[in-house]
Write a protein that holds these residues in place. Structure first.
Motif: not given
Length: 234
Positions: A28-34, A36-49, A55-57
């Motif tokens: 599911i996550i890999l289908q999402i491009k948008y 809403i997050v509590e903290n952008i930095r930790s959300a990016r880190r989670f998605l990389k995990k 592609n975060i960019d």
């Protein structure tokens, strides 16, 4: 697939993704491009995990926390009207449960958008499962008052709910006040009242133990700077 608002749980600590989240979540996550997050930095880190090749960019993040202006929240759901999925990611556990997100979900429900909760760890439910307390009737109280007198008054109130409503009471504290809260419970609750301390759930050093208050006086664990959740019952 119908454009949806997905509620995406995250790990409660540095636990591996595979240990607590099903493979379906990654799909599911890999289908999402948008997001809403509590903290952008930790959300990016989670998605990389979730997927190191993501592609975060290419992703768009909207920040939702205590600094977010209420007037901006409505706009966060705009991508759904354009046919895109949106994901909500909190800092730990499940979005909208003891975490930001419920306001967004309420708007989505009001607008008739599809809301999809994904499976993942909740410290509230996991601690309740392991406590041995009443799982048919329980209440999550969030943080107890910081003021000492008000906190003691609240603890007494929770004991009332336990005795007369037969309801398990669940609450949390900031890591640096865990020890003080436990000491207040021991000092002001009846000796027979049962306290469960659940610490670092699903993580290394997990500790979950239930004892009568009188027995905790001899063996309180070191809870300084630890993620704890507390439960009371009779």
């Amino acid at each position: 697939m119908q454009p949806s608002l997905y509620l995406i749980p995250v790990t409660l600590g540095e636990t591996s993704i595979e240990q607590v989240l099903p493979p379906h979540n990654k799909e599911i996550i890999l289908q999402i491009k948008y997001f809403i997050v509590e903290n952008i930095r930790s959300a990016r880190r989670f998605l990389k995990k979730v997927d190191s090749n993501i592609n975060i960019d290419e992703l768009t993040f909207y920040e939702l926390n205590k600094h977010t202006k209420p007037g901006h929240i409505d706009n966060y759901l705009q991508p759904i009207t354009n046919g895109f999925h949106i994901g909500i990611i909190s800092e730990a556990g499940c979005p909208a449960v003891a975490d930001p997100g419920s306001d967004i979900v309420a708007i989505a429900q009001r607008k008739g958008y599809k809301v999809v909760p994904l499976v993942g760890p909740s410290s509230i439910l996991l601690s309740l499962m392991a406590s041995g307390f009443n799982g048919q009737s329980f209440a999550f109280q969030g943080y107890l008052p910081v003021d000492g007198a008000e906190r003691i008054k609240k603890i007494k109130q929770l004991e009332h709910f336990i005795q007369y409503d037969h309801q398990t009471q669940i609450f949390i504290e900031t890591p640096y006040r865990n020890q003080k809260l436990a000491e207040d419970i021991i000092k002001h609750c009846a000796p027979s009242t049962k306290l469960c301390i659940a610490m670092n759930i699903t993580c290394e050093g997990e500790y979950i133990k239930t004892l009568p208050v009188k027995e905790w006086t001899k063996q309180l664990p070191d809870m300084a700077r630890q993620l704890c959740i507390f439960l009371l019952y009779k």
